[in-house]
Design an enzyme around this catalytic site. Structure first.
Site, PDB file in Angstrom:
ATOM      1  N   GLY A 157       0.813  -1.221   0.000  1.00 59.51           N
ATOM      2  CA  GLY A 157       0.000   0.000   0.000  1.00 59.51           C
ATOM      3  C   GLY A 157       0.842   1.264   0.000  1.00 59.51           C
ATOM      4  N   GLU A 180      10.417  -2.698   1.821  1.00 56.28           N
ATOM      5  CA  GLU A 180       9.342  -2.632   0.817  1.00 56.28           C
ATOM      6  C   GLU A 180       9.911  -2.392  -0.578  1.00 56.28           C
ATOM      7  OE1 GLU A 180       5.631  -0.944   3.504  1.00 56.28           O
ATOM      8  OE2 GLU A 180       7.019   0.477   2.628  1.00 56.28           O
TER       9      GLU A 180
END
Ligand code: 5RP
Length: 241
Positions: free
Chosen positions: A92, A113
């Site tokens: 996200g 990430e």
């Protein structure tokens, strides 16, 4: 295992995005990068339900928090060092613009990430519709720095922003429980309050040149598509390339 249910409109939109991502992007047998943050964790919970129903996937988590959640929910995990390039990462954003450029790192997991997203053939971002902006920068830009000389690195960052025509940018130290927050890799996070970033690729390129900066939260050209969820439970896929 306790079942967690969405309580707010925004959470319902996040769940809708995750479920639609599962339906449209995830296939049996995939090696899957698992993002961090609340939206990604809703996705991980929905994924776990599918795994219980027989879906066969192996996850690679982007934080210790996601690792712990996935293990608790019975999702098989692998170390990124032990697997070939991943099929897909689902994660996200904090903000995303019309070109798919993102600010990430609100949960302090931006380094893992980015590594996991870059290790994947495809990256699809899941979000509620409040995350879409015309111009990135309202959300403070996280910059991950090594503890050695971090005050000097912060001065260097401030100079870089001024030289880039962004003015006197306020930079705050990310704190947790009254102490400097320490990331999963043992680094600190500085948050740059830029308000607007006119040249996202340009800024992303120069930030990587500052000694002491490990990574920054600008994700440029990484997302292949986004799955946008809405509070009424609907969701749609928009592709960038
Ligand atoms: C963590 C992140 C998160 O993915 C980002 O902050 C979005 O979080 P949320 O889904 O809770 O809004 O980048 O480092």
């Amino acid at each position: 295992m306790t079942t967690v249910r969405p309580r707010t409109e925004q959470d319902r939109a996040k769940v809708a995005a995750g479920v639609h991502a599962l339906d449209t992007q995830v296939r049996n047998g995939m090696l899957l990068g698992l993002g961090s943050g609340t939206t990604s964790h809703w996705f991980v919970r929905s994924l776990a339900e599918r795994v219980q129903e027989g879906l066969d996937v192996v996850g690679v988590p982007t934080s210790t928090a996601t690792r712990d959640l996935a293990l608790e929910l019975g999702i098989r995990l692998a170390d990124l060092n032990d697997v070939p390039p991943l099929d897909l990462t689902i994660d996200g954003p904090d903000e995303i613009d019309g070109a798919g450029n993102m600010i990430k790192g609100g949960g302090a997991c931006l380094l893992w990430e980015k590594v996991v997203a870059r290790a994947s053939h495809r990256m699809v971002t899941v979000l509620d519709d409040t995350k879409i902006v015309a111009t990135l920068g309202r959300f403070p830009l996280p910059v991950e720095v090594v503890p050695f000389g971090w005050v000097s690195t912060r001065r260097h960052l401030a100079r870089l922003f001024a030289d880039a025509g962004l003015g006197q940018v306020r930079i705050t130290n990310r704190m947790r429980d009254g102490e400097l927050l320490v990331t999963d890799s043992g680094h600190y996070i500085l948050d740059a309050h830029l308000d607007a970033i006119p040249d996202v690729p340009g800024l992303a390129a120069v930030l990587n040149h500052i000694p002491g900066v490990v990574e920054h939260g600008l994700f440029v050209g990484i997302a292949d598509a986004m799955v946008v969820g809405h509070p009424d439970g609907s969701a749609e896929v928009r592709t960038f390339r």
